[in-house]
Design a protein around this motif. Structure first.
Motif, PDB file in Angstrom:
ATOM      1  N   ILE A  12       0.890  -1.338   0.100  1.00  0.00           N
ATOM      2  CA  ILE A  12       0.002  -0.094  -0.006  1.00  0.00           C
ATOM      3  C   ILE A  12       0.983   1.248   0.044  1.00  0.00           C
ATOM      4  CG2 ILE A  12      -1.767   1.265   1.147  1.00  0.00           C
ATOM      5  CD1 ILE A  12      -2.675  -1.161   2.386  1.00  0.00           C
ATOM      6  N   VAL A  13       0.550   2.244  -0.826  1.00  0.00           N
ATOM      7  CA  VAL A  13       1.229   3.426  -1.003  1.00  0.00           C
ATOM      8  C   VAL A  13       1.384   4.006   0.536  1.00  0.00           C
ATOM      9  CG1 VAL A  13       1.492   5.718  -1.989  1.00  0.00           C
ATOM     10  CG2 VAL A  13       0.764   4.103  -3.169  1.00  0.00           C
ATOM     11  N   GLU A  14       2.380   4.304   0.923  1.00  0.00           N
ATOM     12  CA  GLU A  14       2.804   4.845   2.413  1.00  0.00           C
ATOM     13  C   GLU A  14       2.428   6.258   2.435  1.00  0.00           C
ATOM     14  OE1 GLU A  14       3.369   2.885   5.067  1.00  0.00           O
ATOM     15  OE2 GLU A  14       3.660   4.516   6.545  1.00  0.00           O
ATOM     16  N   PHE A  15       1.441   6.669   3.107  1.00  0.00           N
ATOM     17  CA  PHE A  15       1.369   7.865   3.474  1.00  0.00           C
ATOM     18  C   PHE A  15       2.176   8.477   4.698  1.00  0.00           C
ATOM     19  CE2 PHE A  15      -0.951  10.952   6.430  1.00  0.00           C
ATOM     20  CZ  PHE A  15      -1.591  11.796   5.661  1.00  0.00           C
ATOM     21  N   LEU A  16       3.003   9.584   4.230  1.00  0.00           N
ATOM     22  CA  LEU A  16       3.701  10.239   5.428  1.00  0.00           C
ATOM     23  C   LEU A  16       3.183  11.328   6.081  1.00  0.00           C
ATOM     24  CD1 LEU A  16       6.095   9.107   2.849  1.00  0.00           C
ATOM     25  CD2 LEU A  16       7.136   9.019   5.025  1.00  0.00           C
ATOM     26  N   ARG A  17       2.753  12.476   5.409  1.00  0.00           N
ATOM     27  CA  ARG A  17       2.227  13.465   6.171  1.00  0.00           C
ATOM     28  C   ARG A  17       1.399  14.188   5.185  1.00  0.00           C
ATOM     29  NH1 ARG A  17       7.079  13.120   7.595  1.00  0.00           N
ATOM     30  NH2 ARG A  17       8.749  13.558   6.284  1.00  0.00           N
ATOM     31  N   ALA A  18       0.687  15.496   5.607  1.00  0.00           N
ATOM     32  CA  ALA A  18      -0.097  16.552   4.811  1.00  0.00           C
ATOM     33  C   ALA A  18      -0.088  17.545   5.633  1.00  0.00           C
ATOM     34  CB  ALA A  18      -1.522  15.804   4.849  1.00  0.00           C
ATOM     35  N   PHE A  19       0.350  18.711   4.968  1.00  0.00           N
ATOM     36  CA  PHE A  19       0.259  20.047   5.374  1.00  0.00           C
ATOM     37  C   PHE A  19      -0.145  21.092   4.415  1.00  0.00           C
ATOM     38  CE2 PHE A  19       4.312  18.615   3.859  1.00  0.00           C
ATOM     39  CZ  PHE A  19       4.651  19.875   2.812  1.00  0.00           C
ATOM     40  N   THR A  20      -0.677  22.240   5.061  1.00  0.00           N
ATOM     41  CA  THR A  20      -1.269  23.108   4.195  1.00  0.00           C
ATOM     42  C   THR A  20      -0.318  24.470   4.169  1.00  0.00           C
ATOM     43  OG1 THR A  20      -3.362  22.362   4.413  1.00  0.00           O
ATOM     44  CG2 THR A  20      -3.369  24.348   3.555  1.00  0.00           C
ATOM     45  N   ILE A  21      -0.005  24.913   2.917  1.00  0.00           N
ATOM     46  CA  ILE A  21       0.620  26.004   2.971  1.00  0.00           C
ATOM     47  C   ILE A  21      -0.233  26.999   1.949  1.00  0.00           C
ATOM     48  CG2 ILE A  21       2.806  27.337   1.943  1.00  0.00           C
ATOM     49  CD1 ILE A  21       4.259  24.896   2.807  1.00  0.00           C
ATOM     50  N   GLU A  22      -0.741  28.001   2.618  1.00  0.00           N
ATOM     51  CA  GLU A  22      -1.457  29.130   1.701  1.00  0.00           C
ATOM     52  C   GLU A  22      -2.719  28.437   1.008  1.00  0.00           C
ATOM     53  OE1 GLU A  22       0.855  31.497  -0.709  1.00  0.00           O
ATOM     54  OE2 GLU A  22       1.978  32.226   1.097  1.00  0.00           O
ATOM     55  N   ASP A  23      -2.900  28.452  -0.182  1.00  0.00           N
ATOM     56  CA  ASP A  23      -3.987  27.939  -0.682  1.00  0.00           C
ATOM     57  C   ASP A  23      -3.935  26.336  -1.358  1.00  0.00           C
ATOM     58  OD1 ASP A  23      -4.920  30.482  -0.816  1.00  0.00           O
ATOM     59  OD2 ASP A  23      -4.215  30.794  -3.034  1.00  0.00           O
ATOM     60  N   HIS A  24      -2.853  25.660  -0.825  1.00  0.00           N
ATOM     61  CA  HIS A  24      -2.697  24.493  -1.346  1.00  0.00           C
ATOM     62  C   HIS A  24      -2.321  23.292  -0.090  1.00  0.00           C
ATOM     63  CE1 HIS A  24      -1.926  26.600  -4.960  1.00  0.00           C
ATOM     64  NE2 HIS A  24      -2.905  25.657  -5.610  1.00  0.00           N
TER      65      HIS A  24
END
Ligand code: ADP
Length: 324
Positions: free
Chosen positions: A104-116
């Protein structure tokens, strides 16, 4: 007169144009050359080539400055107008973040910068099964066995954790640098209601429960069999080069699959053993309760009657392996 001719032409063109979806990232959009994650343990990624685009997301390569490791950075708009899309994306992240399995594709992290919003994923540099099968026309039996075992392994892991993928298809199944299967895109995944949840809802006020609610929750336990069906379609497509119910229109596809109308075209160059056909037929059972689960699938004779490729060179992306 020419002037009078022009007007309707222009109007016709305008009405042909598809309305642009404001929640979708523009094709021309490029990320900044470097992205620094917020927070104290922040990592900076230098952004590289575009890997592909999906319905809402665009994917780029990103090299982590500290470790030099390369990841896939999936970018989506941070503020999505459609509420439903936002919820779906949140569910996708929540489910995907909990999945840790070699296929399974490993998910490492998610974060938001401005609009994305940036989702850092394990990089799968060898594309998806769609491209491989398109280039090769069809795959050899040892390759199909290897990919199927790995797919079943990944799906078994999800199902054990009550997660149904619901969108398994060749385009969502990626290949890592060593030609291992990596299942991705949890955009339609769902968590099954567990036994206890179901019992409490049903026990609420039994006299008032409609029969279809009873039968619906009765079926719920088998919901993960939608993934078994998809596994059968994927197996057929790898062996034959096209999905079993392929047709010009969606309606025709539905008609065919409802009556299980598919065939194994005989071809002297592409021998399909009966054990492979049995495997696919077991997955493509119209009665979901009769479809095997992932544990049962890997026990099929298809995996015992011949070789399973235990290593694959990336040259196999383009041409049949040389041991054939
Ligand atoms: P969407 O959720 O909008 O459909 P996808 O998750 O399908 O977006 O990603 C879009 C495209 O980006 C994919 O079709 C693929 O080409 C590429 N991609 C996605 N994830 C990865 C990954 N982990 N490694 C390499 N390429 C990827």
């Amino acid at each position: 007169p020419p002037k009078a001719m022009k007007k309707p032409k222009l109007e016709a063109k305008k009405s042909d144009e598809k309305p642009t979806n404001p929640d979708r990232i523009d094709d021309k959009w490029r990320p900044p050359t470097t992205i620094t994650e917020p927070g104290s343990a922040a990592e900076t990624y230098s952004m590289g080539r575009k890997l592909g685009k999906g319905g809402f997301a665009v994917c780029f390569e990103g090299r982590a400055k500290k470790t030099s490791e390369v990841f896939a950075l999936k970018v989506v708009k941070a503020k999505v107008e459609q509420k439903k899309m936002m919820e779906k994306f949140r569910t996708e992240l929540q489910i995907h973040a909990k999945m840790h399995h070699p296929n399974i594709v490993e998910f490492l992290r998610a974060f938001t910068i401005e609009d994305h919003t940036y989702v850092v994923l394990e990089l799968c540099p060898n594309g998806s099964l769609t491209e491989m099968v398109k280039t090769r026309s069809c795959l050899s039996l040892p390759e199909v066995r290897r990919f199927m075992v790995q797919i079943c392994g990944g799906v078994k892991y999800m199902h054990k954790r009550s997660v149904i993928h619901r969108d398994l298809k060749m385009g969502n199944i990626f290949l890592d640098s060593r030609m291992n299967i990596k299942i991705g895109d949890f955009g339609l995944a769902a968590v099954m209601a567990d036994e206890q949840d179901r019992r409490t809802t049903l026990c609420g006020t039994p006299n008032y429960i409609a029969p279809e609610i009873l039968s619906k929750s009765g079926n719920r336990g088998h919901d993960n069999k939608v993934d078994t069906w998809a596994v059968g379609v994927i197996c057929y497509a790898m062996l034959m080069g096209t999905p079993p119910f392929q047709s010009k229109t969606q309606q025709e596809i539905y008609t065919k699959l409802r009556s299980l109308e598919y065939e194994w075209k005989i071809d002297s160059k592409n021998y399909i053993p009966p054990q492979a056909k049995d495997f696919v037929a077991a997955c493509l059972n119209l009665n979901s309760a009769e479809r095997p689960d992932m544990d049962q699938l890997v026990e099929y004779d298809f995996f015992k009657m011949g070789a399973i490729a235990d290593e694959l060179d990336i040259l196999c992306l383009r041409s049949s392996p040389n041991w054939l």
